[in-house]
Design an enzyme around this catalytic site. Structure first.
Site, PDB file in Angstrom:
ATOM      1  N   GLU A 135      13.748  93.203  18.595  1.00  0.00           N
ATOM      2  CA  GLU A 135      12.426  92.593  18.415  1.00  0.00           C
ATOM      3  C   GLU A 135      11.401  93.638  17.977  1.00  0.00           C
ATOM      4  O   GLU A 135      10.334  93.292  17.465  1.00  0.00           O
ATOM      5  CB  GLU A 135      11.974  91.905  19.711  1.00  0.00           C
ATOM      6  CG  GLU A 135      12.734  90.635  20.046  1.00  0.00           C
ATOM      7  CD  GLU A 135      12.387  89.453  19.144  1.00  0.00           C
ATOM      8  OE1 GLU A 135      11.230  89.336  18.718  1.00  0.00           O
ATOM      9  OE2 GLU A 135      13.298  88.653  18.854  1.00  0.00           O
ATOM     10  N   TYR A 157       5.945  90.954  24.172  1.00  0.00           N
ATOM     11  CA  TYR A 157       7.216  91.534  24.637  1.00  0.00           C
ATOM     12  C   TYR A 157       7.589  92.738  23.779  1.00  0.00           C
ATOM     13  O   TYR A 157       7.884  93.820  24.290  1.00  0.00           O
ATOM     14  CB  TYR A 157       8.311  90.462  24.562  1.00  0.00           C
ATOM     15  CG  TYR A 157       9.727  90.983  24.705  1.00  0.00           C
ATOM     16  CD1 TYR A 157      10.228  91.371  25.943  1.00  0.00           C
ATOM     17  CD2 TYR A 157      10.574  91.058  23.596  1.00  0.00           C
ATOM     18  CE1 TYR A 157      11.526  91.843  26.068  1.00  0.00           C
ATOM     19  CE2 TYR A 157      11.871  91.523  23.717  1.00  0.00           C
ATOM     20  CZ  TYR A 157      12.347  91.914  24.959  1.00  0.00           C
ATOM     21  OH  TYR A 157      13.640  92.378  25.075  1.00  0.00           O
ATOM     22  N   ARG A 192      24.131  83.999  29.739  1.00  0.00           N
ATOM     23  CA  ARG A 192      22.794  84.075  29.146  1.00  0.00           C
ATOM     24  C   ARG A 192      21.829  83.159  29.900  1.00  0.00           C
ATOM     25  O   ARG A 192      22.214  82.046  30.310  1.00  0.00           O
ATOM     26  CB  ARG A 192      22.890  83.653  27.676  1.00  0.00           C
ATOM     27  CG  ARG A 192      21.625  83.799  26.873  1.00  0.00           C
ATOM     28  CD  ARG A 192      21.130  85.220  26.818  1.00  0.00           C
ATOM     29  NE  ARG A 192      20.492  85.536  25.558  1.00  0.00           N
ATOM     30  CZ  ARG A 192      19.488  86.405  25.434  1.00  0.00           C
ATOM     31  NH1 ARG A 192      18.999  87.029  26.501  1.00  0.00           N
ATOM     32  NH2 ARG A 192      18.987  86.672  24.238  1.00  0.00           N
TER      33      ARG A 192
END
Ligand code: NDP
Length: 353
Positions: A135, A157, A192
């Site tokens: 990211e 984030y 997950r």
């Protein structure tokens, strides 16, 4: 005597796989778990060991990355050879809702842990792994993305993780610490978290197949991601800390897949063929064989700033660490759907995912 490792975020997806890997390698593993009013150790149930057993090698401690005194005490008590900092508010969409907390836990939390090592004079004896992320690349600057690609974070984030990335580099250069960043592209598994897009899709496909859910609502179906298997990625984390020199590495498959393709795979795996309904502005979503609409695009799930394309180049990790991956995104989807079908048949469905 085996080595000792401290894992923050041990109750998360990667923490569970990494703890298992290190136990298999003969480590003593200390995991940090948060205090919670409900049970949060489901992923590590299979490796839990009764602390009363004299030869127990897996130990859990309460802790939080927002509490520096706690972190100093944990490092002091456990005196780890290796620290894996996996703890984070790890959900991109949630970081837009809780930006300050995300910065505190993901950014400053990493600093707190590095400082704990330094305060205790362990900078030459303790190796450090930081869970950095693809990211960081955010707005596309180069394709595929590699260690030298400029960062352009697109969420609170990613901005918090950017600080963590650079403070790790700085402590390595300033204090000679063996501290490495793993820049990991998305990695998934049956473990997950239920609110991440792949798992949300595989759970919904299973639940709709079994008649326990009517419809799946998703955001941007055109986002493309490089999805690997978490079990294979934690091996890369460990390899980074076994090198003579600390360094930063991309772990990725080098293959990118649109979210919509993952949706089609997951439903195909439960025997439902999806048909796209609508064109242009009137695009709505997917319907099943019976004509019933099963997957709908809900703009509420669009992010204020999107990351359109992630595709990583793992050449450095392959050449220097000898790291490779085996699982394709297609196989990953199949494994996750099968696990969710099994889970759905035996467990109640949690709402709100
Ligand atoms: P998860 O969300 O599954 O796990 C996160 C872990 O961090 C959980 O154990 C969680 O505890 C814990 N945690 C959250 N906040 C705090 C805090 N303030 N103090 C202590 N512990 C905390 O993430 P993953 O396992 O998927 O990812 C591991 C790391 O790798 C994360 O840092 C993530 O950002 C990063 N990463 C993940 C990628 C992926 O695709 N999975 C890609 C790149 C990076 P609890 O169980 O109580 O919630």
């Amino acid at each position: 005597m085996g080595k000792t490792a401290l894992i923050t975020g041990v109750t998360g997806q990667d923490g569970a796989y990494l703890a298992q890997l290190l136990l298999d390698k003969g480590y003593s593993v200390h995991g940090v778990k948060r205090r919670s009013s409900s049970f949060n150790t489901g992923r590590i149930e299979n490796i839990y060991q009764d602390p009363h057993e004299p030869d127990a090698r897996f130990h859990l401690h309460y802790g939080d990355l927002t509490d520096s005194t706690n972190l100093i005490r944990l490092v002091q008590q456990t005196r780890p050879d290796e620290i894996y900092n996996l703890a984070a508010q790890s959900h991109v969409a949630v970081s837009f809702e809780t930006p300050e907390y995300t910065a505190n836990a993901d950014g400053i939390g990493t600093l707190r842990l590095l400082e704990a090592i330094r305060i205790l004079g362990m900078e030459k004896t303790t190796r450090f792994y930081q869970a950095s992320t693809s990211e960081l690349y955010g707005l596309v600057q180069e394709v595929p993305q590699r260690e030298t690609t400029p960062f352009y974070p697109r969420s609170p984030y990613a901005a918090a993780k950017l600080y963590a990335y650079w403070i790790v580099v700085n402590y390595r250069e300033a204090y000679g610490m063996h501290a490495s960043n793993g820049i990991l592209f998305n990695h998934e598994s049956p473990l997950r978290g239920e609110t991440f897009v792949t798992r949300k899709i595989t759970r919904a496909a299973a639940a709709i197949k079994l008649g326990r859910q009517d419809r799946l609502y998703l955001g941007n179906l055109d986002a493309k991601r490089d999805w690997g298997h978490a079990r294979e990625y934690v091996r890369g984390m460990w390899l980074m800390l076994q090198q003579e020199q600390a360094d930063d590495y991309v772990l990725a498959t080098g293959e990118t897949t649109p979210v919509r393709t993952f949706v089609e795979w997951a439903f195909a795996d439960v025997g439902i063929t999806l048909r796209w309904e609508g064109e242009g502005e009137s695009e709505k979503g997917y319907c099943g064989d019976t004509g019933r609409c099963l997957v709908e695009v809900d703009p509420r799930y669009f992010r204020p700033t999107e990351v359109d394309l992630l595709i990583g180049d793992p050449t450095k990790a392959r050449e220097k660490l000898g790291w490779t991956h085996d699982t394709s995104p297609r196989d990953l989807a199949r494994e996750m759907v099968e696990a969710d079908l099994e889970l759905m048949r035996t467990a109640p469905i949690a709402k709100g995912a």
